[in-house]
Design an enzyme around this catalytic site. Structure first.
Site, short mmCIF file in Angstrom:
data_model
loop_
_atom_site.label_atom_id
_atom_site.label_comp_id
_atom_site.label_asym_id
_atom_site.label_seq_id
_atom_site.Cartn_x
_atom_site.Cartn_y
_atom_site.Cartn_z
N ASN A 1 -34.05 20.53 15.37
CA ASN A 1 -33.11 19.70 15.03
C ASN A 1 -33.87 18.45 14.41
O ASN A 1 -35.10 18.44 14.07
CB ASN A 1 -32.31 18.87 15.75
CG ASN A 1 -30.88 18.50 15.58
OD1 ASN A 1 -30.71 18.44 14.30
ND2 ASN A 1 -29.97 18.12 16.40
N GLN B 1 -33.70 11.99 10.72
CA GLN B 1 -33.19 11.74 9.60
C GLN B 1 -32.51 10.32 9.89
O GLN B 1 -32.09 9.68 8.82
CB GLN B 1 -32.01 12.62 9.31
CG GLN B 1 -30.82 12.72 10.19
CD GLN B 1 -29.96 13.93 10.07
OE1 GLN B 1 -30.25 14.95 10.42
NE2 GLN B 1 -28.76 13.58 9.49
N HIS C 1 -23.63 20.47 9.27
CA HIS C 1 -25.04 20.04 10.04
C HIS C 1 -25.99 21.30 9.70
O HIS C 1 -25.65 22.35 9.76
CB HIS C 1 -25.08 19.78 11.28
CG HIS C 1 -26.40 19.15 11.79
ND1 HIS C 1 -27.08 17.93 11.15
CD2 HIS C 1 -27.26 19.54 12.63
CE1 HIS C 1 -27.99 17.61 11.72
NE2 HIS C 1 -28.40 18.28 12.64
N CYS D 1 -29.46 15.91 6.73
CA CYS D 1 -30.07 16.94 7.62
C CYS D 1 -30.58 18.11 6.74
O CYS D 1 -31.49 18.81 7.18
CB CYS D 1 -28.86 17.45 8.41
SG CYS D 1 -27.38 17.97 7.87
#
Length: 495
Positions: free
Chosen positions: A436, A104, A414, A110
Site C-alpha cells: 500500500n 501518499q 484505490h 495512490c
C-alpha cells in the site's frame, strides 16, 4: 476518445436482470400482504412505536444498544475468526524487496504511488539500491497540468452543449481529480519520464492537495466559461472553423499559463523531460554512482524493462457487461490526444491466473479496487468475512458485484501493488500480499493482506504485460473498436 459513445452490452453469462426480477418476484410471493400504516408514505409514529416494542423484546438488539452506542462499529464488530484465518504468510513472493514503504499522505495519488512502486523494482535491481523512491510529485505535476489542459480542451469541444448537459456537468464536477488510471500513467511515463525523488521532492501541496485542487477547480471552471463565451462570439461572426479553433486555443494557452504559474508556485518548478540532469547516489554496497541524462532517458534505461509499461494493459471484471470485449470511457484522460483508457473485460478467474503467473515470474502487479469495503487499516486485512454487521443488527447485506456497481455502492477507488500470493495444495489462490502507499504505521509494516473472496468482490482491475495475458484477451485488446462507457459510469472512477 475517438469513438462515438454507445452503451456497453450486458453480459448474458454472468448477470441477467431477468433473473433478479424472477428472484424478487419469488420473494414477494412468499411474503404475506399487509396494508401500510401510512397511506401517504410519511414516517408513521405508529410504526416507530411498534419497532421499539419489538426491539425492547429482542435480547440481541438490547446487547447491540449496550455496546455500540459508545463503540466504533468497525472495531467492535471485527471478526476474531477472520483475523486468525488471515495470517500475513505467503508461499509465493517476489524475491527482490523494495523500500521504503511509501506514503501518499493527504492526497489521492495512490495510482502514481502504485505506478512508481512497480517501476522502482527495475531501477533498484539495475542500480543495486537498498532504499529508493521515484518522484511521485514529478508525475503529479505533469498529470495535474495536463488534466487542466484536458478539461479546457473538452470545454472547447463541448462549447455548443448546454451547461446542464450531463457530460458537461460531470466533467465540471471533478475536473482535476488526484486519481488516475493505468493508461494515464503510461501517458505520463512516455511523455515525461521519471526522476529520483531527491530531484523533485514532496512539497506541502503535493502531500496536502486539497487547497491547491480547490483553487485550481475554481480557476478552471471560470476559464471554461470564458472559452464557451468566446466560442459563441466567434461562431456568430461566421468565421472558418479552423480560425475559431486556433483562436480558442490561443486563449486557452493564455489561461493555462496562469494555471502553470499557480502550480509552480505551490509545487515547485519540475525538471523538464527533455533536459539533462545529473543524479549521484550510493548503492547498497556504499559505492558512488552517477547518472546524467533526461527524465525520459532515465525511464527508458532503468524503469522500462523487462516489460515496458506501454505493452501492459488493463484486465477488468465488470459483471454488468459482456466479457472478452474491449471498453473505454468517454472523455476520460489526462494527456490530450494521447493513449485512451482501455479495458478488456474478463472473468475474475482470468485475472487471478494472470496475477499468479506474474508473481511466480517475479513481477509486481498494479491493481485497482474498492479499498474501503470490508477492510481494516490497523490489521491490514481486506476480507469479506471481516465484520459481523449482519449478526449484530440482524440484517442481510447481499448485493452482488454487478448490483453494487449499478447502485453506486462500489467503484474503483484505490490502486495498490500485489507482491505475493499464497496458494493452496491445488494451486488456487487463498490470499495476496499488497503493498500500500499509506506509510508503515498501518497494516503489517505498510503491507496489507487481501483474501481471495475479497479479490472476487472488490478487485476491478489488474494490469498485465502482454506476455502474461491470455492470448485471446490480447487479441481483444489489439482488435480495437471499444464499446464506450459514459463519463459518469463507475468504471470511469479514478483510483
Amino acid at each position: 476518445m475517438g469513438s462515438s459513445p454507445s452503451r456497453p452490452e450486458e453480459s448474458t453469462a454472468e448477470y441477467n436482470e431477468k433473473n433478479s426480477v424472477h428472484a424478487a418476484t419469488a420473494q414477494l410471493s412468499s411474503m404475506s400482504l399487509r396494508a401500510a400504516k401510512s397511506a401517504n408514505g410519511t414516517l408513521s409514529l405508529s410504526n416507530v412505536s411498534d419497532w421499539e416494542t419489538d426491539a425492547e423484546a429482542d435480547p440481541k438488539a438490547q446487547l447491540a444498544r449496550t455496546i455500540l452506542n459508545h463503540s466504533d462499529i468497525r472495531s467492535a464488530l471485527i471478526s476474531r475468526g477472520a483475523l486468525v484465518a488471515d495470517p500475513h504468510v505467503f508461499n509465493h513472493e517476489i524475491d527482490f524487496k523494495t523500500g521504503p514503504v511509501t506514503s501518499q499522505k493527504s492526497s489521492g495519488r495512490c495510482w502514481l504511488f502504485a505506478t512508481t512502486n512497480v517501476a522502482r523494482y527495475s531501477v533498484m535491481q539495475k542500480l543495486n539500491l537498498k532504499d529508493f523512491q521515484l518522484s511521485q510529485s514529478y508525475l503529479f505535476f505533469w498529470d495535474k497540468l495536463n488534466k487542466a489542459n484536458y478539461y479546457l480542451e473538452s470545454s472547447i469541444e463541448l462549447a455548443d452543449r448546454p451547461l446542464d448537459d450531463r457530460t458537461v456537468y460531470t466533467l465540471a464536477t471533478d475536473l482535476i481529480n488526484d486519481g488516475g488510471q493505468w493508461d494515464m500513467a503510461v501517458n505520463l511515463l512516455l511523455n515525461y519520464g521519471v526522476v529520483p525523488q531527491s530531484l523533485y521532492p514532496e512539497s506541502l501541496h503535493s502531500s496536502l492537495t486539497g487547497p491547491l485542487n480547490t483553487l485550481l477547480k475554481t480557476k478552471l471552471r471560470e476559464d471554461a466559461l470564458i472559452l464557451r463565451r468566446l466560442s459563441q462570439t466567434l461562431k456568430a461572426q461566421s468565421l472558418a472553423p479552423e480560425v475559431i479553433t486556433s483562436t480558442l486555443r490561443a486563449e486557452k494557452e493564455r489561461l493555462m499559463q496562469e494555471v502553470y504559474n499557480v502550480m509552480t508556485a505551490t509545487l515547485g518548478v519540475p525538471p523538464m523531460p527533455d533536459q539533462k540532469f545529473t543524479w549521484e547516489y550510493y548503492d547498497a554496497d556504499g559505492k558512488v554512482g552517477t547518472f546524467t541524462g533526461t527524465p525520459v532517458e532515465f525511464f527508458e534505461k532503468y524503469a522500462a524493462k523487462p516489460y515496458h509499461p506501454k505493452d501492459s494493459f488493463s484486465l477488468v471484471n465488470d459483471p454488468r457487461n459482456e466479457y472478452s470485449k474491449l471498453y473505454t470511457v468517454d472523455k476520460l484522460g489526462n494527456v490530450w490526444g494521447a493513449r485512451p483508457v482501455l479495458y478488456v473485460n474478463t472473468e475474475i478467474e482470468n485475472m487471478k491466473a494472470a496475477v499468479v503467473k506474474m508473481i511466480k515470474a517475479g513481477q509486481p502487479v498494479f491493481f485497482g479496487c474498492d479499498v474501503g469495503q470490508s477492510s481494516d487499516s490497523a490489521s491490514g486485512i481486506m476480507d469479506t468475512a471481516l465484520f459481523k454487521y449482519e449478526s449484530a443488527f440482524d440484517i442481510t447485506l447481499g448485493l452482488t458485484k454487478a448490483e453494487r456497481l449499478q447502485v453506486s455502492e462500489s467503484a474503483m477507488t484505490h490502486a495498490m501493488v500485489i507482491t505475493a500470493v499464497h496458494l493452496d495444495a491445488n494451486g488456487k489462490p487463498v490470499r495476496y500480499k499488497v503493498e500500500n502507499s499509506w506509510g508503515d504505521a498501518v497494516g503489517d509494516k505498510g503491507y496489507f493482506l487481501m483474501s481471495d473472496a475479497w479479490f472476487e468482490e472488490f478487485v476491478f482491475q489488474v494490469v498485465v504485460p502482454r506476455a502474461f495475458a491470455p492470448k485471446k484477451l490480447v487479441e481483444v485488446y489489439d482488435g480495437g473498436d471499444p464499446s464506450v462507457y459514459p463519463v459518469w459510469d463507475p468504471m470511469g472512477a479514478l483510483a
